[in-house]
Design a protein around this motif. Structure first.
Motif, PDB file in Angstrom:
ATOM      1  N   LEU A   1     -23.056  25.935  30.148  1.00 58.73           N
ATOM      2  CA  LEU A   1     -23.824  27.071  30.113  1.00 58.73           C
ATOM      3  C   LEU A   1     -23.545  27.650  28.523  1.00 58.73           C
ATOM      4  O   LEU A   1     -24.805  27.878  28.020  1.00 58.73           O
ATOM      5  CB  LEU A   1     -23.211  28.160  30.947  1.00 58.73           C
ATOM      6  N   ALA A   2     -22.393  27.668  27.897  1.00 55.72           N
ATOM      7  CA  ALA A   2     -22.452  27.851  26.301  1.00 55.72           C
ATOM      8  C   ALA A   2     -23.109  27.030  25.579  1.00 55.72           C
ATOM      9  O   ALA A   2     -23.669  27.291  24.718  1.00 55.72           O
ATOM     10  CB  ALA A   2     -21.074  28.017  25.871  1.00 55.72           C
ATOM     11  N   ALA A   3     -22.980  25.812  25.740  1.00 55.62           N
ATOM     12  CA  ALA A   3     -23.813  24.763  25.025  1.00 55.62           C
ATOM     13  C   ALA A   3     -25.326  24.819  25.371  1.00 55.62           C
ATOM     14  O   ALA A   3     -25.954  24.868  24.171  1.00 55.62           O
ATOM     15  CB  ALA A   3     -23.575  23.345  25.593  1.00 55.62           C
ATOM     16  N   TYR A   4     -25.862  25.235  26.385  1.00 52.11           N
ATOM     17  CA  TYR A   4     -27.292  25.757  26.665  1.00 52.11           C
ATOM     18  C   TYR A   4     -27.707  27.053  25.771  1.00 52.11           C
ATOM     19  O   TYR A   4     -28.769  26.938  25.166  1.00 52.11           O
ATOM     20  CB  TYR A   4     -27.419  25.717  27.944  1.00 52.11           C
TER      21      TYR A   4
ATOM     22  N   GLN B   1     -14.755  25.863  34.351  1.00 55.42           N
ATOM     23  CA  GLN B   1     -14.645  25.773  33.223  1.00 55.42           C
ATOM     24  C   GLN B   1     -15.676  24.743  32.480  1.00 55.42           C
ATOM     25  O   GLN B   1     -16.495  25.088  31.532  1.00 55.42           O
ATOM     26  CB  GLN B   1     -13.265  25.020  32.509  1.00 55.42           C
ATOM     27  N   GLY B   2     -16.058  23.725  33.239  1.00 49.51           N
ATOM     28  CA  GLY B   2     -16.992  22.906  32.837  1.00 49.51           C
ATOM     29  C   GLY B   2     -18.425  23.425  32.981  1.00 49.51           C
ATOM     30  O   GLY B   2     -19.199  23.244  32.052  1.00 49.51           O
ATOM     31  N   ALA B   3     -18.529  24.298  34.023  1.00 46.20           N
ATOM     32  CA  ALA B   3     -19.772  24.920  34.083  1.00 46.20           C
ATOM     33  C   ALA B   3     -20.151  25.914  33.066  1.00 46.20           C
ATOM     34  O   ALA B   3     -21.078  25.902  32.447  1.00 46.20           O
ATOM     35  CB  ALA B   3     -20.019  25.841  35.519  1.00 46.20           C
ATOM     36  N   LEU B   4     -19.061  26.715  32.711  1.00 50.03           N
ATOM     37  CA  LEU B   4     -19.040  27.571  31.600  1.00 50.03           C
ATOM     38  C   LEU B   4     -19.460  26.894  30.264  1.00 50.03           C
ATOM     39  O   LEU B   4     -20.036  27.332  29.280  1.00 50.03           O
ATOM     40  CB  LEU B   4     -17.992  28.590  31.520  1.00 50.03           C
TER      41      LEU B   4
END
Length: 59
Positions: free
Chosen positions: A49-52, A43-46
């Motif tokens: 990724l969404a913020a990027y 969830q943190g990685a997603l």
């Protein structure tokens, strides 16, 4: 006397079964805890990724 011996054996079998079940439950709890940590990591990685993706739109 045979009845007492059978009752004692049943008591020992029950104790063994309970211990085995508790051990198995501990294993399941540990596996669930690890899976929960893995999901939180994903969830943190997603989220990263969404913020990027919002900062760097696809071209």
């Amino acid at each position: 006397m045979e009845l007492q011996a059978r009752c004692q054996r049943l008591k020992e079998d029950l104790h063994t079964s309970l211990f085995s079940a508790e051990t198995e439950l501990d294993s399941v709890r540990a596996a669930f805890s690890q899976a929960q940590e893995d999901v939180e990591g994903m969830q943190g990685a997603l989220a990263d990724l969404a913020a990027y993706a919002q900062k760097e739109p696809l071209k």
